[in-house]
Design a protein around this motif. Structure first.
Motif, PDB file in Angstrom:
ATOM      1  N   ARG A  38      -2.435   6.399   6.827  1.00  0.00           N
ATOM      2  CA  ARG A  38      -2.613   7.784   6.453  1.00  0.00           C
ATOM      3  C   ARG A  38      -1.405   8.180   5.296  1.00  0.00           C
ATOM      4  O   ARG A  38      -1.827   8.869   4.452  1.00  0.00           O
ATOM      5  CB  ARG A  38      -2.135   8.690   7.615  1.00  0.00           C
ATOM      6  N   GLU A  39      -0.452   7.259   5.386  1.00  0.00           N
ATOM      7  CA  GLU A  39       0.536   7.324   4.333  1.00  0.00           C
ATOM      8  C   GLU A  39       0.350   6.167   3.337  1.00  0.00           C
ATOM      9  O   GLU A  39      -0.025   5.021   3.511  1.00  0.00           O
ATOM     10  CB  GLU A  39       1.918   7.130   4.996  1.00  0.00           C
ATOM     11  N   ARG A  40       0.467   6.516   1.896  1.00  0.00           N
ATOM     12  CA  ARG A  40       0.173   5.430   0.863  1.00  0.00           C
ATOM     13  C   ARG A  40       1.179   4.492   0.918  1.00  0.00           C
ATOM     14  O   ARG A  40       0.776   3.394   0.475  1.00  0.00           O
ATOM     15  CB  ARG A  40       0.420   6.385  -0.319  1.00  0.00           C
ATOM     16  N   ASN A  41       2.425   4.412   1.454  1.00  0.00           N
ATOM     17  CA  ASN A  41       3.362   3.429   1.348  1.00  0.00           C
ATOM     18  C   ASN A  41       3.097   2.192   2.428  1.00  0.00           C
ATOM     19  O   ASN A  41       3.979   1.419   2.530  1.00  0.00           O
ATOM     20  CB  ASN A  41       4.880   3.942   1.409  1.00  0.00           C
ATOM     21  N   SER A  42       1.996   2.615   3.356  1.00  0.00           N
ATOM     22  CA  SER A  42       2.063   1.604   4.380  1.00  0.00           C
ATOM     23  C   SER A  42       1.751   0.304   3.982  1.00  0.00           C
ATOM     24  O   SER A  42       2.154  -0.586   4.333  1.00  0.00           O
ATOM     25  CB  SER A  42       1.007   2.127   5.272  1.00  0.00           C
ATOM     26  N   ALA A  43       0.944   0.253   2.916  1.00  0.00           N
ATOM     27  CA  ALA A  43       0.647  -1.177   2.284  1.00  0.00           C
ATOM     28  C   ALA A  43       1.835  -1.748   1.861  1.00  0.00           C
ATOM     29  O   ALA A  43       2.097  -3.019   2.066  1.00  0.00           O
ATOM     30  CB  ALA A  43      -0.442  -1.058   1.316  1.00  0.00           C
ATOM     31  N   LEU A  71       4.795  -1.508   2.743  1.00  0.00           N
ATOM     32  CA  LEU A  71       5.540  -1.885   3.949  1.00  0.00           C
ATOM     33  C   LEU A  71       5.121  -3.432   4.503  1.00  0.00           C
ATOM     34  O   LEU A  71       5.858  -4.237   4.650  1.00  0.00           O
ATOM     35  CB  LEU A  71       5.529  -0.922   5.091  1.00  0.00           C
ATOM     36  N   TRP A  72       3.852  -3.511   4.594  1.00  0.00           N
ATOM     37  CA  TRP A  72       3.441  -4.829   5.048  1.00  0.00           C
ATOM     38  C   TRP A  72       3.545  -5.933   3.869  1.00  0.00           C
ATOM     39  O   TRP A  72       3.500  -7.319   4.499  1.00  0.00           O
ATOM     40  CB  TRP A  72       2.071  -4.588   5.700  1.00  0.00           C
ATOM     41  N   ARG A  73       3.457  -5.676   2.722  1.00  0.00           N
ATOM     42  CA  ARG A  73       3.660  -6.347   1.765  1.00  0.00           C
ATOM     43  C   ARG A  73       5.183  -6.919   1.977  1.00  0.00           C
ATOM     44  O   ARG A  73       5.510  -8.285   1.917  1.00  0.00           O
ATOM     45  CB  ARG A  73       3.363  -5.977   0.412  1.00  0.00           C
ATOM     46  N   TYR A  74       6.172  -6.128   2.003  1.00  0.00           N
ATOM     47  CA  TYR A  74       7.457  -6.347   2.345  1.00  0.00           C
ATOM     48  C   TYR A  74       7.660  -7.061   3.453  1.00  0.00           C
ATOM     49  O   TYR A  74       8.608  -8.015   3.389  1.00  0.00           O
ATOM     50  CB  TYR A  74       8.258  -4.899   2.355  1.00  0.00           C
ATOM     51  N   TYR A  75       6.793  -6.925   4.534  1.00  0.00           N
ATOM     52  CA  TYR A  75       6.860  -7.557   5.880  1.00  0.00           C
ATOM     53  C   TYR A  75       7.024  -8.926   5.518  1.00  0.00           C
ATOM     54  O   TYR A  75       7.590  -9.865   6.170  1.00  0.00           O
ATOM     55  CB  TYR A  75       5.968  -7.081   6.723  1.00  0.00           C
ATOM     56  N   TRP A  76       5.661  -9.401   4.834  1.00  0.00           N
ATOM     57  CA  TRP A  76       5.749 -10.908   4.467  1.00  0.00           C
ATOM     58  C   TRP A  76       6.896 -11.555   3.737  1.00  0.00           C
ATOM     59  O   TRP A  76       7.375 -12.642   3.720  1.00  0.00           O
ATOM     60  CB  TRP A  76       4.377 -11.351   4.071  1.00  0.00           C
ATOM     61  N   ASP A  77       7.014 -10.674   2.705  1.00  0.00           N
ATOM     62  CA  ASP A  77       7.993 -11.461   1.625  1.00  0.00           C
ATOM     63  C   ASP A  77       9.582 -11.506   2.254  1.00  0.00           C
ATOM     64  O   ASP A  77      10.215 -12.410   1.970  1.00  0.00           O
ATOM     65  CB  ASP A  77       8.344 -10.224   0.414  1.00  0.00           C
ATOM     66  N   THR A  78       9.819 -10.994   3.271  1.00  0.00           N
ATOM     67  CA  THR A  78      11.018 -11.000   4.123  1.00  0.00           C
ATOM     68  C   THR A  78      10.930 -12.300   4.969  1.00  0.00           C
ATOM     69  O   THR A  78      11.938 -13.068   5.342  1.00  0.00           O
ATOM     70  CB  THR A  78      11.596 -10.019   5.100  1.00  0.00           C
ATOM     71  N   ILE A  79       9.558 -12.558   5.528  1.00  0.00           N
ATOM     72  CA  ILE A  79       9.515 -13.568   6.101  1.00  0.00           C
ATOM     73  C   ILE A  79       9.595 -14.915   5.473  1.00  0.00           C
ATOM     74  O   ILE A  79      10.158 -15.761   5.652  1.00  0.00           O
ATOM     75  CB  ILE A  79       8.067 -13.420   6.887  1.00  0.00           C
ATOM     76  N   GLU A  80       8.972 -14.847   4.109  1.00  0.00           N
ATOM     77  CA  GLU A  80       9.037 -16.056   3.595  1.00  0.00           C
ATOM     78  C   GLU A  80      10.566 -16.320   2.831  1.00  0.00           C
ATOM     79  O   GLU A  80      10.810 -17.362   2.655  1.00  0.00           O
ATOM     80  CB  GLU A  80       8.166 -15.636   2.113  1.00  0.00           C
ATOM     81  N   LYS A  89       0.218 -16.866   4.669  1.00  0.00           N
ATOM     82  CA  LYS A  89       0.892 -15.916   3.651  1.00  0.00           C
ATOM     83  C   LYS A  89      -0.408 -15.039   2.902  1.00  0.00           C
ATOM     84  O   LYS A  89      -0.371 -14.038   2.792  1.00  0.00           O
ATOM     85  CB  LYS A  89       1.335 -16.830   2.632  1.00  0.00           C
ATOM     86  N   PHE A  90      -1.700 -15.871   2.901  1.00  0.00           N
ATOM     87  CA  PHE A  90      -2.878 -15.074   2.492  1.00  0.00           C
ATOM     88  C   PHE A  90      -3.257 -13.894   3.251  1.00  0.00           C
ATOM     89  O   PHE A  90      -3.360 -12.754   3.011  1.00  0.00           O
ATOM     90  CB  PHE A  90      -4.111 -15.868   2.222  1.00  0.00           C
ATOM     91  N   TYR A  91      -3.009 -14.184   4.467  1.00  0.00           N
ATOM     92  CA  TYR A  91      -3.529 -13.055   5.544  1.00  0.00           C
ATOM     93  C   TYR A  91      -2.571 -12.020   5.415  1.00  0.00           C
ATOM     94  O   TYR A  91      -2.901 -10.650   5.587  1.00  0.00           O
ATOM     95  CB  TYR A  91      -3.464 -13.618   6.862  1.00  0.00           C
ATOM     96  N   MET A  92      -1.155 -12.426   5.449  1.00  0.00           N
ATOM     97  CA  MET A  92      -0.244 -11.235   5.663  1.00  0.00           C
ATOM     98  C   MET A  92       0.204 -10.560   4.378  1.00  0.00           C
ATOM     99  O   MET A  92       0.499  -9.442   4.287  1.00  0.00           O
ATOM    100  CB  MET A  92       1.192 -11.945   6.015  1.00  0.00           C
ATOM    101  N   ARG A  93       0.150 -11.119   3.278  1.00  0.00           N
ATOM    102  CA  ARG A  93       0.487 -10.715   1.990  1.00  0.00           C
ATOM    103  C   ARG A  93      -0.902  -9.992   1.196  1.00  0.00           C
ATOM    104  O   ARG A  93      -0.710  -9.093   0.477  1.00  0.00           O
ATOM    105  CB  ARG A  93       0.894 -11.687   0.866  1.00  0.00           C
ATOM    106  N   ARG A  94      -2.035 -10.504   1.545  1.00  0.00           N
ATOM    107  CA  ARG A  94      -3.226  -9.799   0.861  1.00  0.00           C
ATOM    108  C   ARG A  94      -4.164  -9.142   1.993  1.00  0.00           C
ATOM    109  O   ARG A  94      -4.472  -7.716   1.680  1.00  0.00           O
ATOM    110  CB  ARG A  94      -4.121 -11.003   0.429  1.00  0.00           C
ATOM    111  N   VAL A  95      -4.537  -9.909   2.824  1.00  0.00           N
ATOM    112  CA  VAL A  95      -5.355  -8.966   4.026  1.00  0.00           C
ATOM    113  C   VAL A  95      -4.753  -7.948   4.773  1.00  0.00           C
ATOM    114  O   VAL A  95      -5.456  -6.701   4.892  1.00  0.00           O
ATOM    115  CB  VAL A  95      -6.101 -10.120   5.144  1.00  0.00           C
ATOM    116  N   VAL A  96      -3.541  -7.907   5.257  1.00  0.00           N
ATOM    117  CA  VAL A  96      -2.893  -7.011   6.055  1.00  0.00           C
ATOM    118  C   VAL A  96      -2.743  -5.671   5.039  1.00  0.00           C
ATOM    119  O   VAL A  96      -2.872  -4.636   5.547  1.00  0.00           O
ATOM    120  CB  VAL A  96      -1.680  -7.413   6.799  1.00  0.00           C
ATOM    121  N   PRO A  97      -2.002  -5.871   3.991  1.00  0.00           N
ATOM    122  CA  PRO A  97      -1.932  -4.821   3.013  1.00  0.00           C
ATOM    123  C   PRO A  97      -3.124  -4.052   2.633  1.00  0.00           C
ATOM    124  O   PRO A  97      -3.465  -2.679   2.676  1.00  0.00           O
ATOM    125  CB  PRO A  97      -1.122  -5.388   2.094  1.00  0.00           C
ATOM    126  N   ALA A  98      -4.161  -4.868   2.660  1.00  0.00           N
ATOM    127  CA  ALA A  98      -5.730  -4.099   2.268  1.00  0.00           C
ATOM    128  C   ALA A  98      -6.071  -3.449   3.534  1.00  0.00           C
ATOM    129  O   ALA A  98      -6.435  -2.210   3.369  1.00  0.00           O
ATOM    130  CB  ALA A  98      -6.440  -5.430   1.999  1.00  0.00           C
TER     131      ALA A  98
END
Length: 246
Positions: free
Chosen positions: A193-198, A200-209, A177-186
């Motif tokens: 290039r796109e500001r919404n990419s971070a 997307l990757w927070r959403y990615y973990w939240d759907t996994i959880e 969770k720390f890796y996917m929710r914190r490290v990957v968005p960072a």
């Protein structure tokens, strides 16, 4: 909050208002971040994603000359590996609801079709093999999607669903969770290039959880009429759900 039977996870109000808004949100966030997706995925997986995808396809029974429908093709990460397995004799059809993602697919021999898992733009019995890579959590109706997979596969055709599942260990869950929710968005904020990419990757973990547990996914596959339903895991988090259409 327990999700209703047809949902892969309970609604996530931090990202969309209700289930009617869900599909629109998923399409928008993937459209807006498609240009960054491959770059972030390579960094997140330390370059090993392609090797793992190919191994999973082979384990599931993909063979030379197969006709494969890759649902949720995205930018073509799984499709690229599938093409190396099926060879020139095979054929691959990629389906995705996101025009932005489809525009990033660089596979000249692949036929692209716009569509959703719940209503595939494919003929009945059209595929020898159907793959669905890391998109199960984004469907609006689990049963409808699996019924469509069953319809599109020929008798004897094989299904592979790739997903990320939560580890069984509490410590492992916290680390992932720390890796996917914190490290990957960072990481996404640095390389994107796109500001919404971070986001997307927070959403990615939240759907996994929030996703329904593996046993309910297996039950849904059986409910759709599949046989030889199995789950194989790698590193405790990479789930490979396989089945055969009788």
């Amino acid at each position: 909050m327990e999700p209703t039977p047809h949902l892969p996870h309970a609604p996530l109000p931090a990202y969309y208002r209700d289930e009617d808004d869900h599909a629109q949100y998923v399409r928008r966030i993937f459209d807006e971040t498609a240009v960054d997706y491959d770059r972030i995925e390579r960094a997140m997986a330390f370059g090993s994603g392609g090797w793992y995808r190919r191994q999973a396809l082979v384990r599931a029974g993909l063979a030379v000359g197969d006709k494969i429908v890759d649902v949720g093709i995205g930018t073509g990460l799984l499709a690229r590996q599938a093409c190396t397995v099926i060879g020139e004799q095979g054929r691959l059809i990629g389906v995705d609801p996101s025009p932005g993602m489809l525009s990033q697919v660089d596979l000249p021999d692949v036929e692209l079709r716009a569509g959703r898992a719940e209503s595939l733009p494919c003929e009945t019995g059209e595929a020898d093999f159907l793959s669905f890579g890391y998109a199960f959590r984004h469907v609006s109706d689990v049963d409808a999607a699996l019924q469509e997979f069953h319809r599109v596969l020929r008798p004897g055709g094989r299904l592979l669903i790739l997903e990320i599942s939560q580890p069984s260990s509490r410590v492992s869950r916290a680390l992932v969770k720390f890796y996917m929710r914190r490290v990957v968005p960072a990481l996404a904020r640095v390389v994107a290039r796109e500001r919404n990419s971070a986001e997307l990757w927070r959403y990615y973990w939240d759907t996994i959880e929030a996703c329904i547990p593996p046993e309910r996914i297996l039950q849904a596959m059986e409910r759709a009429g599949f046989q030889q339903v199995k789950r194989h895991t790698e590193l405790g988090i990479f789930s490979e759900y396989t089945a055969v259409r009788p």
